[in-house]
Design an enzyme around this catalytic site. Structure first.
Site, PDB file in Angstrom:
ATOM      1  N   LYS A  22       0.644  -1.502  -0.101  1.00  0.00           N
ATOM      2  CA  LYS A  22       0.482  -0.301  -0.360  1.00  0.00           C
ATOM      3  C   LYS A  22       1.009   1.295   0.034  1.00  0.00           C
ATOM      4  O   LYS A  22       0.478   2.421  -0.263  1.00  0.00           O
ATOM      5  CB  LYS A  22      -1.186   0.682   1.260  1.00  0.00           C
ATOM      6  CG  LYS A  22      -2.045   1.164   1.026  1.00  0.00           C
ATOM      7  CD  LYS A  22      -2.209   1.816   2.567  1.00  0.00           C
ATOM      8  CE  LYS A  22      -1.566   2.121   3.608  1.00  0.00           C
ATOM      9  NZ  LYS A  22      -2.562   2.971   4.767  1.00  0.00           N
ATOM     10  N   ARG A  93      -4.664  10.856   5.153  1.00  0.00           N
ATOM     11  CA  ARG A  93      -3.533  11.298   5.009  1.00  0.00           C
ATOM     12  C   ARG A  93      -2.982  11.871   3.486  1.00  0.00           C
ATOM     13  O   ARG A  93      -2.023  12.539   3.222  1.00  0.00           O
ATOM     14  CB  ARG A  93      -2.103  11.137   5.999  1.00  0.00           C
ATOM     15  CG  ARG A  93      -2.930  11.777   7.845  1.00  0.00           C
ATOM     16  CD  ARG A  93      -2.308  11.261   8.787  1.00  0.00           C
ATOM     17  NE  ARG A  93      -3.042  11.600   9.780  1.00  0.00           N
ATOM     18  CZ  ARG A  93      -2.815  12.963  10.716  1.00  0.00           C
ATOM     19  NH1 ARG A  93      -2.595  13.701  10.291  1.00  0.00           N
ATOM     20  NH2 ARG A  93      -4.000  12.520  11.325  1.00  0.00           N
ATOM     21  N   CYS A 117      -5.082   8.276   9.997  1.00  0.00           N
ATOM     22  CA  CYS A 117      -4.857   7.402  11.191  1.00  0.00           C
ATOM     23  C   CYS A 117      -4.772   8.570  12.077  1.00  0.00           C
ATOM     24  O   CYS A 117      -4.177   9.727  11.854  1.00  0.00           O
ATOM     25  CB  CYS A 117      -3.652   6.463  11.431  1.00  0.00           C
ATOM     26  SG  CYS A 117      -3.965   5.085  10.060  1.00  0.00           S
ATOM     27  N   ARG A 122       1.717  14.559  12.574  1.00  0.00           N
ATOM     28  CA  ARG A 122       2.461  13.939  10.721  1.00  0.00           C
ATOM     29  C   ARG A 122       2.152  15.366   9.910  1.00  0.00           C
ATOM     30  O   ARG A 122       1.058  15.187   8.956  1.00  0.00           O
ATOM     31  CB  ARG A 122       1.512  13.033  10.465  1.00  0.00           C
ATOM     32  CG  ARG A 122       1.613  11.476  10.906  1.00  0.00           C
ATOM     33  CD  ARG A 122       0.997  10.748  10.334  1.00  0.00           C
ATOM     34  NE  ARG A 122       0.914   9.110  10.411  1.00  0.00           N
ATOM     35  CZ  ARG A 122       0.859   8.369   9.956  1.00  0.00           C
ATOM     36  NH1 ARG A 122       0.008   8.135   8.060  1.00  0.00           N
ATOM     37  NH2 ARG A 122       0.567   6.759  10.368  1.00  0.00           N
ATOM     38  N   VAL A 165       9.144  10.731   4.483  1.00  0.00           N
ATOM     39  CA  VAL A 165       8.724   9.284   3.490  1.00  0.00           C
ATOM     40  C   VAL A 165       8.279  10.741   2.865  1.00  0.00           C
ATOM     41  O   VAL A 165       8.023   9.925   1.781  1.00  0.00           O
ATOM     42  CB  VAL A 165       8.128   8.207   4.421  1.00  0.00           C
ATOM     43  CG1 VAL A 165       7.955   7.375   2.648  1.00  0.00           C
ATOM     44  CG2 VAL A 165       9.180   6.994   4.994  1.00  0.00           C
TER      45      VAL A 165
END
Length: 424
Positions: A22, A93, A117, A122, A165
Protein backbone atom coordinates in the site's frame (compact mmCIF):
# COMPACT_ATOMS: atom_id res chain seq x y z
CA UNK A 1 -20.00 -0.66 11.60
CA UNK A 2 -18.20 -3.96 10.98
CA UNK A 3 -16.41 -5.90 13.72
CA UNK A 4 -14.35 -9.09 13.89
CA UNK A 5 -15.24 -12.01 16.14
CA UNK A 6 -12.12 -14.08 16.80
CA UNK A 7 -12.08 -17.44 18.59
CA UNK A 8 -8.72 -18.00 20.19
CA UNK A 9 -5.99 -20.50 20.93
CA UNK A 10 -5.15 -21.11 17.27
CA UNK A 11 -1.69 -22.16 16.11
CA UNK A 12 -1.27 -20.20 12.90
CA UNK A 13 0.48 -22.22 10.21
CA UNK A 14 0.44 -22.49 6.43
CA UNK A 15 1.27 -20.43 3.36
CA UNK A 16 0.10 -16.89 2.58
CA UNK A 17 0.49 -14.82 -0.58
CA UNK A 18 1.67 -11.28 0.17
CA UNK A 19 -0.12 -8.38 -1.54
CA UNK A 20 1.41 -5.34 -3.17
CA UNK A 21 2.61 -2.63 -0.81
CA UNK A 22 0.00 0.00 0.00
CA UNK A 23 2.76 2.44 0.92
CA UNK A 24 4.22 2.12 -2.58
CA UNK A 25 0.94 1.86 -4.49
CA UNK A 26 -0.43 5.14 -3.09
CA UNK A 27 2.41 7.47 -4.16
CA UNK A 28 2.71 5.63 -7.48
CA UNK A 29 -1.00 6.18 -8.17
CA UNK A 30 -0.67 9.90 -7.41
CA UNK A 31 2.47 10.06 -9.57
CA UNK A 32 0.33 8.96 -12.53
CA UNK A 33 -0.93 12.58 -12.58
CA UNK A 34 2.47 13.43 -14.13
CA UNK A 35 1.99 11.08 -17.10
CA UNK A 36 0.76 12.26 -20.50
CA UNK A 37 0.11 8.68 -21.67
CA UNK A 38 -1.72 5.61 -20.25
CA UNK A 39 -0.18 3.61 -17.39
CA UNK A 40 -0.76 -0.01 -16.35
CA UNK A 41 -0.09 -1.04 -12.74
CA UNK A 42 -0.12 -4.61 -11.44
CA UNK A 43 0.08 -6.04 -7.90
CA UNK A 44 -2.04 -3.13 -6.62
CA UNK A 45 -3.89 -4.28 -3.47
CA UNK A 46 -7.67 -3.94 -3.13
CA UNK A 47 -7.94 -1.64 -0.13
CA UNK A 48 -10.08 1.26 1.10
CA UNK A 49 -7.18 3.71 0.73
CA UNK A 50 -6.51 2.53 -2.83
CA UNK A 51 -10.17 3.02 -3.79
CA UNK A 52 -10.16 6.48 -2.17
CA UNK A 53 -7.08 7.37 -4.21
CA UNK A 54 -8.67 6.13 -7.43
CA UNK A 55 -11.74 8.24 -6.67
CA UNK A 56 -9.57 11.33 -6.10
CA UNK A 57 -7.86 10.69 -9.45
CA UNK A 58 -11.24 10.27 -11.16
CA UNK A 59 -12.36 13.58 -9.62
CA UNK A 60 -9.37 15.22 -11.29
CA UNK A 61 -10.29 13.73 -14.66
CA UNK A 62 -8.10 10.62 -14.70
CA UNK A 63 -9.67 7.53 -16.29
CA UNK A 64 -9.02 4.76 -13.74
CA UNK A 65 -10.30 1.18 -13.86
CA UNK A 66 -9.33 -2.36 -12.88
CA UNK A 67 -9.35 -4.98 -15.63
CA UNK A 68 -10.38 -8.64 -15.26
CA UNK A 69 -6.86 -9.58 -14.09
CA UNK A 70 -6.88 -7.00 -11.29
CA UNK A 71 -4.46 -4.65 -13.05
CA UNK A 72 -5.18 -0.93 -12.69
CA UNK A 73 -5.37 0.99 -15.97
CA UNK A 74 -4.98 4.77 -15.76
CA UNK A 75 -5.04 7.60 -18.28
CA UNK A 76 -4.19 11.08 -16.97
CA UNK A 77 -3.89 12.72 -20.39
CA UNK A 78 -7.12 14.71 -19.99
CA UNK A 79 -7.02 15.99 -16.41
CA UNK A 80 -9.40 18.96 -16.20
CA UNK A 81 -9.81 19.57 -12.45
CA UNK A 82 -7.07 20.52 -10.02
CA UNK A 83 -8.73 20.14 -6.60
CA UNK A 84 -8.74 17.10 -4.30
CA UNK A 85 -11.93 17.74 -2.29
CA UNK A 86 -12.48 17.35 1.45
CA UNK A 87 -15.13 14.63 1.14
CA UNK A 88 -12.51 12.28 -0.36
CA UNK A 89 -9.35 13.54 1.34
CA UNK A 90 -10.74 13.58 4.90
CA UNK A 91 -10.19 9.84 5.44
CA UNK A 92 -6.62 9.58 4.18
CA UNK A 93 -3.48 11.59 4.93
CA UNK A 94 -1.73 10.30 1.80
CA UNK A 95 -4.01 12.57 -0.25
CA UNK A 96 -1.44 15.37 0.15
CA UNK A 97 0.59 13.53 -2.52
CA UNK A 98 -1.84 14.84 -5.15
CA UNK A 99 -0.47 18.37 -4.73
CA UNK A 100 3.11 17.98 -5.99
CA UNK A 101 2.32 16.31 -9.34
CA UNK A 102 -0.55 18.75 -10.01
CA UNK A 103 1.71 21.75 -9.50
CA UNK A 104 4.59 20.17 -11.43
CA UNK A 105 2.51 19.36 -14.52
CA UNK A 106 -0.30 21.92 -14.49
CA UNK A 107 1.30 24.71 -12.41
CA UNK A 108 -1.64 24.68 -9.98
CA UNK A 109 -3.36 22.44 -7.48
CA UNK A 110 -5.25 22.43 -4.21
CA UNK A 111 -5.77 19.67 -1.68
CA UNK A 112 -7.93 19.70 1.43
CA UNK A 113 -5.94 19.24 4.61
CA UNK A 114 -5.99 15.45 5.03
CA UNK A 115 -7.17 12.95 7.65
CA UNK A 116 -6.27 9.29 8.30
CA UNK A 117 -4.95 7.37 11.33
CA UNK A 118 -4.96 9.29 14.61
CA UNK A 119 -1.38 8.54 15.67
CA UNK A 120 -0.04 11.96 16.48
CA UNK A 121 1.42 14.79 14.48
CA UNK A 122 2.07 14.07 10.81
CA UNK A 123 2.43 17.66 9.59
CA UNK A 124 2.23 18.58 5.92
CA UNK A 125 4.71 21.41 6.58
CA UNK A 126 7.62 19.49 5.05
CA UNK A 127 5.63 18.84 1.87
CA UNK A 128 4.75 22.53 1.64
CA UNK A 129 8.25 23.87 2.34
CA UNK A 130 9.72 21.49 -0.26
CA UNK A 131 7.35 22.75 -2.95
CA UNK A 132 8.02 26.36 -1.95
CA UNK A 133 11.76 25.81 -2.37
CA UNK A 134 11.04 24.57 -5.91
CA UNK A 135 9.27 27.86 -6.63
CA UNK A 136 5.61 27.24 -5.80
CA UNK A 137 3.49 29.90 -4.10
CA UNK A 138 1.42 28.23 -1.39
CA UNK A 139 -1.38 29.52 0.84
CA UNK A 140 -3.69 27.83 3.34
CA UNK A 141 -7.29 28.97 2.79
CA UNK A 142 -10.59 27.54 4.01
CA UNK A 143 -9.03 24.20 4.92
CA UNK A 144 -7.21 23.79 1.61
CA UNK A 145 -3.52 23.85 0.71
CA UNK A 146 -3.44 25.90 -2.52
CA UNK A 147 -0.31 25.94 -4.68
CA UNK A 148 0.56 27.59 -7.96
CA UNK A 149 3.58 28.58 -10.03
CA UNK A 150 3.74 30.91 -13.05
CA UNK A 151 5.86 28.52 -15.12
CA UNK A 152 7.74 25.29 -14.45
CA UNK A 153 9.12 24.58 -11.00
CA UNK A 154 12.87 25.16 -10.71
CA UNK A 155 15.31 22.58 -9.36
CA UNK A 156 17.35 23.36 -6.25
CA UNK A 157 19.06 21.75 -3.27
CA UNK A 158 16.60 20.81 -0.51
CA UNK A 159 17.61 19.62 2.95
CA UNK A 160 14.66 17.92 4.68
CA UNK A 161 14.78 18.97 8.35
CA UNK A 162 13.44 15.70 9.74
CA UNK A 163 13.55 12.45 7.77
CA UNK A 164 10.10 12.15 6.16
CA UNK A 165 8.90 9.51 3.72
CA UNK A 166 5.96 11.65 2.63
CA UNK A 167 7.98 14.81 2.02
CA UNK A 168 10.73 12.89 0.20
CA UNK A 169 8.11 11.47 -2.17
CA UNK A 170 6.39 14.83 -2.73
CA UNK A 171 9.63 16.62 -3.56
CA UNK A 172 10.83 13.76 -5.78
CA UNK A 173 7.58 13.77 -7.78
CA UNK A 174 7.55 17.55 -8.17
CA UNK A 175 11.20 17.69 -9.23
CA UNK A 176 10.74 15.27 -12.15
CA UNK A 177 9.23 18.06 -14.29
CA UNK A 178 11.21 20.97 -12.83
CA UNK A 179 13.78 22.97 -14.77
CA UNK A 180 17.30 21.88 -13.89
CA UNK A 181 18.54 19.56 -11.15
CA UNK A 182 17.09 18.97 -7.69
CA UNK A 183 19.11 17.38 -4.90
CA UNK A 184 17.26 16.05 -1.84
CA UNK A 185 19.48 15.80 1.27
CA UNK A 186 18.46 13.81 4.36
CA UNK A 187 16.02 11.90 2.15
CA UNK A 188 14.08 8.95 3.54
CA UNK A 189 15.40 5.57 2.36
CA UNK A 190 12.33 3.31 2.48
CA UNK A 191 11.90 0.60 -0.20
CA UNK A 192 8.62 2.24 -1.23
CA UNK A 193 10.58 5.36 -2.24
CA UNK A 194 12.84 3.18 -4.39
CA UNK A 195 9.79 1.60 -6.04
CA UNK A 196 8.21 4.99 -6.74
CA UNK A 197 11.49 6.23 -8.24
CA UNK A 198 11.69 3.09 -10.41
CA UNK A 199 8.15 3.79 -11.65
CA UNK A 200 8.94 7.44 -12.42
CA UNK A 201 12.12 6.45 -14.26
CA UNK A 202 10.13 4.02 -16.41
CA UNK A 203 8.02 7.04 -17.44
CA UNK A 204 11.12 8.96 -18.44
CA UNK A 205 12.20 10.67 -15.21
CA UNK A 206 15.89 10.92 -14.37
CA UNK A 207 16.20 9.99 -10.69
CA UNK A 208 19.32 8.56 -9.07
CA UNK A 209 20.18 7.73 -5.48
CA UNK A 210 16.73 6.54 -4.31
CA UNK A 211 17.28 4.28 -1.31
CA UNK A 212 20.06 6.53 -0.03
CA UNK A 213 19.80 9.80 1.89
CA UNK A 214 20.93 11.77 -1.18
CA UNK A 215 18.55 11.72 -4.18
CA UNK A 216 19.27 13.59 -7.41
CA UNK A 217 16.54 14.42 -9.93
CA UNK A 218 17.28 15.92 -13.33
CA UNK A 219 14.08 17.55 -14.55
CA UNK A 220 12.55 16.55 -17.89
CA UNK A 221 9.82 18.24 -19.95
CA UNK A 222 7.28 15.40 -19.94
CA UNK A 223 6.65 11.91 -18.62
CA UNK A 224 5.13 9.15 -20.75
CA UNK A 225 3.27 5.91 -20.03
CA UNK A 226 4.64 2.59 -18.75
CA UNK A 227 3.80 -0.72 -17.07
CA UNK A 228 4.88 -1.35 -13.49
CA UNK A 229 4.37 -4.00 -10.80
CA UNK A 230 4.14 -2.69 -7.22
CA UNK A 231 6.64 -4.19 -4.76
CA UNK A 232 5.40 -6.69 -2.14
CA UNK A 233 4.16 -5.30 1.18
CA UNK A 234 6.95 -5.72 3.74
CA UNK A 235 4.67 -4.72 6.63
CA UNK A 236 2.04 -7.32 5.71
CA UNK A 237 4.88 -9.83 5.45
CA UNK A 238 6.14 -8.92 8.91
CA UNK A 239 2.61 -9.13 10.30
CA UNK A 240 2.14 -12.73 9.13
CA UNK A 241 5.60 -13.69 10.42
CA UNK A 242 4.49 -12.34 13.82
CA UNK A 243 1.31 -14.45 13.56
CA UNK A 244 3.44 -17.59 13.49
CA UNK A 245 5.89 -16.30 16.11
CA UNK A 246 3.22 -15.61 18.76
CA UNK A 247 1.31 -18.84 18.17
CA UNK A 248 4.15 -21.35 17.95
CA UNK A 249 3.34 -21.93 14.29
CA UNK A 250 5.06 -22.11 10.92
CA UNK A 251 4.18 -19.64 8.15
CA UNK A 252 5.52 -19.31 4.62
CA UNK A 253 5.13 -15.82 3.14
CA UNK A 254 5.13 -16.06 -0.67
CA UNK A 255 5.73 -13.24 -3.19
CA UNK A 256 7.83 -11.14 -0.83
CA UNK A 257 11.37 -9.85 -0.44
CA UNK A 258 13.49 -10.51 2.64
CA UNK A 259 16.00 -7.75 1.89
CA UNK A 260 13.45 -5.08 2.84
CA UNK A 261 12.89 -6.66 6.27
CA UNK A 262 16.38 -7.14 7.70
CA UNK A 263 15.67 -5.33 10.99
CA UNK A 264 12.43 -7.30 11.54
CA UNK A 265 13.96 -10.68 10.68
CA UNK A 266 16.91 -10.01 13.01
CA UNK A 267 14.50 -9.35 15.89
CA UNK A 268 12.41 -12.44 15.10
CA UNK A 269 15.54 -14.60 15.20
CA UNK A 270 16.50 -12.94 18.48
CA UNK A 271 13.04 -13.92 19.76
CA UNK A 272 13.84 -17.57 19.01
CA UNK A 273 12.28 -18.02 15.58
CA UNK A 274 13.87 -20.09 12.85
CA UNK A 275 13.71 -17.91 9.72
CA UNK A 276 14.68 -19.11 6.24
CA UNK A 277 14.61 -16.91 3.14
CA UNK A 278 14.62 -17.47 -0.61
CA UNK A 279 14.49 -14.93 -3.43
CA UNK A 280 10.68 -14.64 -3.21
CA UNK A 281 9.66 -16.17 0.13
CA UNK A 282 10.28 -16.09 3.88
CA UNK A 283 9.53 -19.04 6.18
CA UNK A 284 9.24 -18.63 9.95
CA UNK A 285 9.01 -21.67 12.22
CA UNK A 286 8.63 -21.36 16.00
CA UNK A 287 8.75 -25.15 16.44
CA UNK A 288 5.94 -24.83 18.98
CA UNK A 289 8.02 -22.62 21.27
CA UNK A 290 7.11 -19.44 23.12
CA UNK A 291 9.00 -16.35 21.88
CA UNK A 292 11.65 -14.59 23.96
CA UNK A 293 11.24 -10.89 24.79
CA UNK A 294 13.16 -8.48 22.54
CA UNK A 295 13.86 -4.77 22.91
CA UNK A 296 12.62 -2.60 20.03
CA UNK A 297 13.54 0.94 19.01
CA UNK A 298 11.79 2.28 15.92
CA UNK A 299 13.82 4.29 13.41
CA UNK A 300 13.68 5.39 9.78
CA UNK A 301 14.64 2.71 7.25
CA UNK A 302 16.88 0.69 7.38
CA UNK A 303 16.10 0.77 11.10
CA UNK A 304 13.18 -1.02 12.76
CA UNK A 305 9.91 0.11 11.09
CA UNK A 306 7.35 1.95 13.21
CA UNK A 307 4.62 0.09 11.29
CA UNK A 308 5.80 -3.16 12.96
CA UNK A 309 5.92 -1.75 16.49
CA UNK A 310 2.37 -2.73 17.50
CA UNK A 311 2.85 -6.31 16.28
CA UNK A 312 6.10 -6.67 18.24
CA UNK A 313 4.43 -5.13 21.29
CA UNK A 314 1.98 -8.03 21.14
CA UNK A 315 4.84 -10.52 20.74
CA UNK A 316 6.51 -9.08 23.85
CA UNK A 317 3.23 -9.24 25.78
CA UNK A 318 3.22 -13.04 25.42
CA UNK A 319 7.00 -13.62 25.39
CA UNK A 320 9.30 -14.95 28.09
CA UNK A 321 10.85 -12.01 29.90
CA UNK A 322 10.64 -8.23 30.01
CA UNK A 323 11.25 -5.86 27.10
CA UNK A 324 11.54 -2.15 26.38
CA UNK A 325 9.88 -0.64 23.30
CA UNK A 326 10.86 2.88 22.24
CA UNK A 327 8.81 4.70 19.58
CA UNK A 328 10.81 7.50 17.94
CA UNK A 329 8.77 8.17 14.79
CA UNK A 330 5.18 9.03 15.77
CA UNK A 331 3.43 10.35 18.86
CA UNK A 332 0.51 8.48 20.44
CA UNK A 333 1.47 5.16 18.88
CA UNK A 334 0.89 3.06 22.00
CA UNK A 335 -2.90 3.22 21.82
CA UNK A 336 -3.08 -0.57 21.38
CA UNK A 337 -1.38 -1.19 24.73
CA UNK A 338 -4.36 -0.33 26.99
CA UNK A 339 -6.48 -2.70 24.89
CA UNK A 340 -3.90 -5.49 25.20
CA UNK A 341 -3.79 -4.85 28.96
CA UNK A 342 -7.56 -5.41 29.01
CA UNK A 343 -6.81 -8.83 27.51
CA UNK A 344 -4.44 -9.62 30.38
CA UNK A 345 -1.20 -8.13 29.10
CA UNK A 346 1.19 -6.34 31.45
CA UNK A 347 2.91 -3.12 30.45
CA UNK A 348 3.67 0.42 31.59
CA UNK A 349 3.94 3.45 29.32
CA UNK A 350 6.11 6.47 30.03
CA UNK A 351 6.37 9.00 27.22
CA UNK A 352 7.61 7.30 24.08
CA UNK A 353 8.69 4.15 25.93
CA UNK A 354 6.73 1.06 26.95
CA UNK A 355 7.94 -1.72 29.23
CA UNK A 356 6.28 -5.08 28.54
CA UNK A 357 6.22 -8.00 30.97
CA UNK A 358 5.42 -11.22 29.16
CA UNK A 359 2.47 -13.33 30.31
CA UNK A 360 1.72 -16.92 29.38
CA UNK A 361 -1.84 -16.33 28.20
CA UNK A 362 -4.12 -13.52 27.05
CA UNK A 363 -7.90 -13.65 27.55
CA UNK A 364 -10.51 -12.72 24.98
CA UNK A 365 -12.66 -9.64 25.50
CA UNK A 366 -14.07 -6.70 23.48
CA UNK A 367 -11.42 -4.26 22.25
CA UNK A 368 -11.39 -1.15 20.07
CA UNK A 369 -9.02 -0.57 17.17
CA UNK A 370 -7.51 2.92 17.04
CA UNK A 371 -5.30 2.83 13.94
CA UNK A 372 -4.21 0.46 11.19
CA UNK A 373 -1.31 -1.39 12.85
CA UNK A 374 -2.88 -1.32 16.33
CA UNK A 375 -5.94 -2.97 14.80
CA UNK A 376 -4.07 -5.94 13.39
CA UNK A 377 -2.21 -6.50 16.66
CA UNK A 378 -5.57 -6.84 18.43
CA UNK A 379 -6.84 -9.32 15.84
CA UNK A 380 -3.70 -11.43 16.22
CA UNK A 381 -4.04 -11.22 20.00
CA UNK A 382 -7.55 -12.61 19.64
CA UNK A 383 -6.19 -15.52 17.60
CA UNK A 384 -4.05 -16.73 20.52
CA UNK A 385 -6.16 -15.62 23.51
CA UNK A 386 -8.52 -17.89 25.42
CA UNK A 387 -12.19 -17.52 24.57
CA UNK A 388 -13.73 -14.98 22.22
CA UNK A 389 -12.42 -11.56 21.23
CA UNK A 390 -14.49 -8.86 19.53
CA UNK A 391 -12.48 -6.22 17.66
CA UNK A 392 -14.43 -3.01 16.96
CA UNK A 393 -13.70 -0.29 14.34
CA UNK A 394 -12.03 -2.69 11.93
CA UNK A 395 -12.39 -0.18 9.10
CA UNK A 396 -8.82 0.75 10.06
CA UNK A 397 -7.69 -2.75 9.02
CA UNK A 398 -9.51 -2.53 5.69
CA UNK A 399 -7.40 0.54 4.90
CA UNK A 400 -4.19 -1.49 4.88
CA UNK A 401 -4.69 -5.27 4.78
CA UNK A 402 -6.15 -6.99 1.72
CA UNK A 403 -8.61 -9.86 2.40
CA UNK A 404 -7.23 -10.17 5.93
CA UNK A 405 -9.81 -12.58 7.35
CA UNK A 406 -9.47 -14.91 4.34
CA UNK A 407 -5.69 -14.97 4.71
CA UNK A 408 -5.88 -15.60 8.46
CA UNK A 409 -8.43 -18.39 7.97
CA UNK A 410 -6.00 -19.95 5.51
CA UNK A 411 -3.53 -20.17 8.40
CA UNK A 412 -6.06 -21.76 10.74
CA UNK A 413 -7.53 -18.72 12.48
CA UNK A 414 -11.18 -18.80 13.54
CA UNK A 415 -12.38 -15.33 12.57
CA UNK A 416 -15.59 -13.85 11.18
CA UNK A 417 -16.72 -10.39 10.18
CA UNK A 418 -20.10 -9.15 11.33
CA UNK A 419 -22.03 -5.91 11.46
CA UNK A 420 -22.39 -4.24 14.85
CA UNK A 421 -26.16 -4.36 14.34
CA UNK A 422 -26.00 -8.18 14.09
CA UNK A 423 -24.85 -8.70 17.69
CA UNK A 424 -28.22 -9.19 19.28
Amino acid sequence: MDKFRVYGQSRLSGSVNISGAKNAALPILFAVILATEPVKLTNVPELKDIETTLNILRQLGVIANRDETGAVLLDASNINHFTAPYELVKTMRASIWALAPLVARFHQGQVSLPGGCSIGARPVDLHISGLEKLGADIVLEEGYVKAQVSDRLVGTRIVIEKVSVGATLSIMMAATLAKGTTVIENAAREPEIVDTADFLNKMGAKISGAGSDHITIEGVERLTGCEHSVVPDRIETGTFLIAAAISGGRVVCQNTKADTLDAVIDKLREAGAQVDVTENSITLDMLGNRPKAVNIRTAPHPGFPTDMQAQFTLLNMVAEGTSIITETIFENRFMHIPELIRMGGKAEIEGNTAVCHGVEQLSGTEVIATDLRASISLVLAGCIATGETIVDRIYHIDRGYEHIEDKLRGLGAKIERFSGSDEA
